[in-house]
Design a protein around this motif. Structure first.
Motif, PDB file in Angstrom:
ATOM      1  N   GLN A 234      23.168  89.406  10.007  1.00  0.00           N
ATOM      2  CA  GLN A 234      23.389  90.065  11.353  1.00  0.00           C
ATOM      3  C   GLN A 234      25.044  90.602  10.504  1.00  0.00           C
ATOM      4  O   GLN A 234      25.251  92.635  10.755  1.00  0.00           O
ATOM      5  CB  GLN A 234      23.758  90.128  12.551  1.00  0.00           C
ATOM      6  CG  GLN A 234      24.033  90.689  13.325  1.00  0.00           C
ATOM      7  CD  GLN A 234      23.308  89.979  14.830  1.00  0.00           C
ATOM      8  OE1 GLN A 234      23.774  89.530  15.106  1.00  0.00           O
ATOM      9  NE2 GLN A 234      24.149  91.570  15.602  1.00  0.00           N
TER      10      GLN A 234
ATOM     11  N   TYR B 210      13.782  81.565  24.276  1.00  0.00           N
ATOM     12  CA  TYR B 210      15.473  82.093  24.598  1.00  0.00           C
ATOM     13  C   TYR B 210      15.610  82.118  22.882  1.00  0.00           C
ATOM     14  O   TYR B 210      16.583  83.148  22.616  1.00  0.00           O
ATOM     15  CB  TYR B 210      15.963  81.587  25.292  1.00  0.00           C
ATOM     16  CG  TYR B 210      18.150  81.944  24.820  1.00  0.00           C
ATOM     17  CD1 TYR B 210      17.576  83.104  26.007  1.00  0.00           C
ATOM     18  CD2 TYR B 210      18.285  81.298  24.602  1.00  0.00           C
ATOM     19  CE1 TYR B 210      19.113  83.461  25.142  1.00  0.00           C
ATOM     20  CE2 TYR B 210      20.378  81.431  24.197  1.00  0.00           C
ATOM     21  CZ  TYR B 210      20.007  82.678  24.804  1.00  0.00           C
ATOM     22  OH  TYR B 210      21.729  82.783  24.244  1.00  0.00           O
ATOM     23  N   PHE B 211      15.675  80.688  22.164  1.00  0.00           N
ATOM     24  CA  PHE B 211      16.432  79.831  20.905  1.00  0.00           C
ATOM     25  C   PHE B 211      15.830  80.695  19.448  1.00  0.00           C
ATOM     26  O   PHE B 211      16.268  81.759  18.792  1.00  0.00           O
ATOM     27  CB  PHE B 211      16.175  79.413  20.976  1.00  0.00           C
ATOM     28  CG  PHE B 211      16.863  77.938  19.429  1.00  0.00           C
ATOM     29  CD1 PHE B 211      18.083  78.444  19.320  1.00  0.00           C
ATOM     30  CD2 PHE B 211      16.112  78.255  18.502  1.00  0.00           C
ATOM     31  CE1 PHE B 211      19.243  78.072  18.044  1.00  0.00           C
ATOM     32  CE2 PHE B 211      17.375  77.664  16.677  1.00  0.00           C
ATOM     33  CZ  PHE B 211      17.858  78.162  17.305  1.00  0.00           C
ATOM     34  N   ARG B 212      14.499  81.572  20.277  1.00  0.00           N
ATOM     35  CA  ARG B 212      13.452  81.934  19.349  1.00  0.00           C
ATOM     36  C   ARG B 212      13.651  83.511  19.208  1.00  0.00           C
ATOM     37  O   ARG B 212      13.472  84.443  18.094  1.00  0.00           O
ATOM     38  CB  ARG B 212      11.826  81.649  18.810  1.00  0.00           C
ATOM     39  CG  ARG B 212      11.392  80.485  18.827  1.00  0.00           C
ATOM     40  CD  ARG B 212      10.512  80.017  18.717  1.00  0.00           C
ATOM     41  NE  ARG B 212       9.848  78.556  18.779  1.00  0.00           N
ATOM     42  CZ  ARG B 212       9.428  78.274  17.344  1.00  0.00           C
ATOM     43  NH1 ARG B 212       9.369  78.946  16.264  1.00  0.00           N
ATOM     44  NH2 ARG B 212       9.276  76.672  17.172  1.00  0.00           N
ATOM     45  N   LEU B 213      14.045  84.131  20.060  1.00  0.00           N
ATOM     46  CA  LEU B 213      14.200  85.161  20.397  1.00  0.00           C
ATOM     47  C   LEU B 213      15.650  85.846  20.107  1.00  0.00           C
ATOM     48  O   LEU B 213      15.670  86.602  19.918  1.00  0.00           O
ATOM     49  CB  LEU B 213      14.130  86.143  21.290  1.00  0.00           C
ATOM     50  CG  LEU B 213      12.552  85.895  22.558  1.00  0.00           C
ATOM     51  CD1 LEU B 213      12.149  86.367  23.970  1.00  0.00           C
ATOM     52  CD2 LEU B 213      11.821  86.903  21.610  1.00  0.00           C
ATOM     53  N   GLN B 214      16.590  85.002  19.406  1.00  0.00           N
ATOM     54  CA  GLN B 214      17.799  85.255  19.285  1.00  0.00           C
ATOM     55  C   GLN B 214      17.440  85.811  17.859  1.00  0.00           C
ATOM     56  O   GLN B 214      16.647  85.840  16.534  1.00  0.00           O
ATOM     57  CB  GLN B 214      18.742  84.212  19.261  1.00  0.00           C
ATOM     58  CG  GLN B 214      19.008  83.435  20.660  1.00  0.00           C
ATOM     59  CD  GLN B 214      19.794  84.705  21.747  1.00  0.00           C
ATOM     60  OE1 GLN B 214      21.100  85.188  20.875  1.00  0.00           O
ATOM     61  NE2 GLN B 214      18.920  84.937  22.553  1.00  0.00           N
ATOM     62  N   SER B 215      18.103  86.888  17.114  1.00  0.00           N
ATOM     63  CA  SER B 215      18.982  87.386  16.424  1.00  0.00           C
ATOM     64  C   SER B 215      19.886  86.784  15.093  1.00  0.00           C
ATOM     65  O   SER B 215      20.414  85.510  15.962  1.00  0.00           O
ATOM     66  CB  SER B 215      19.592  89.077  16.221  1.00  0.00           C
ATOM     67  OG  SER B 215      20.645  88.802  16.464  1.00  0.00           O
ATOM     68  N   PRO B 216      18.704  86.617  13.786  1.00  0.00           N
ATOM     69  CA  PRO B 216      19.973  85.636  13.175  1.00  0.00           C
ATOM     70  C   PRO B 216      20.875  85.940  13.066  1.00  0.00           C
ATOM     71  O   PRO B 216      21.518  87.310  12.540  1.00  0.00           O
ATOM     72  CB  PRO B 216      19.298  85.888  11.475  1.00  0.00           C
ATOM     73  CG  PRO B 216      18.283  86.405  11.876  1.00  0.00           C
ATOM     74  CD  PRO B 216      18.418  87.324  13.376  1.00  0.00           C
ATOM     75  N   LYS B 217      22.371  85.153  13.175  1.00  0.00           N
ATOM     76  CA  LYS B 217      23.389  85.322  13.052  1.00  0.00           C
ATOM     77  C   LYS B 217      24.157  85.560  11.732  1.00  0.00           C
ATOM     78  O   LYS B 217      24.805  86.330  10.915  1.00  0.00           O
ATOM     79  CB  LYS B 217      24.142  84.426  13.387  1.00  0.00           C
ATOM     80  CG  LYS B 217      24.429  84.106  14.998  1.00  0.00           C
ATOM     81  CD  LYS B 217      24.554  84.728  15.950  1.00  0.00           C
ATOM     82  CE  LYS B 217      24.191  84.535  17.438  1.00  0.00           C
ATOM     83  NZ  LYS B 217      23.674  85.324  17.853  1.00  0.00           N
TER      84      LYS B 217
ATOM     85  N   CYS C 183      13.379  77.835  24.450  1.00  0.00           N
ATOM     86  CA  CYS C 183      12.862  77.528  22.881  1.00  0.00           C
ATOM     87  C   CYS C 183      12.078  79.348  22.536  1.00  0.00           C
ATOM     88  O   CYS C 183      12.580  79.746  21.980  1.00  0.00           O
ATOM     89  CB  CYS C 183      11.562  76.873  22.781  1.00  0.00           C
ATOM     90  SG  CYS C 183      11.742  74.959  22.298  1.00  0.00           S
TER      91      CYS C 183
END
Length: 86
Positions: free
Chosen positions: A33, A23-30, A21
């Motif tokens: 971008q 890791y998933f929340r820290l990803q930039s929105p694809k 969770c």
């Protein structure tokens, strides 16, 4: 089952879920971008306006002198379906 064993099994199950969770929340929105080109962009009309037109009296480039079109009667091996299904 002892308390320590139960605590270890709880951590083994819950900790990967928590890490996923985070890791998933820290990803930039694809979607945001790569919304489009970031630099200059040209329309198809602008590019085609700058393209050189080839006149019929232009000499053929040396690499294209021997290029010819073949049909099925002249080169039947080119038109046979391959066994690989490509």
């Amino acid at each position: 089952m002892e308390l320590a064993t139960a605590l270890i099994w709880t951590l083994r199950i819950v900790l990967p879920i928590i890490l996923f969770c985070i890791y998933f929340r820290l990803q930039s929105p694809k979607d945001e971008q790569h919304a489009g080109p970031s630099g200059q962009s040209y329309s198809r009309g602008e590019i085609m306006a700058h393209r050189k037109a080839i006149t019929p009296d232009c000499p053929i480039p040396t690499g294209l002198v021997d290029v010819t079109l073949k049909d099925q009667t002249e080169a039947p091996a080119l038109f046979v379906a391959s066994a690989s299904g490509r």
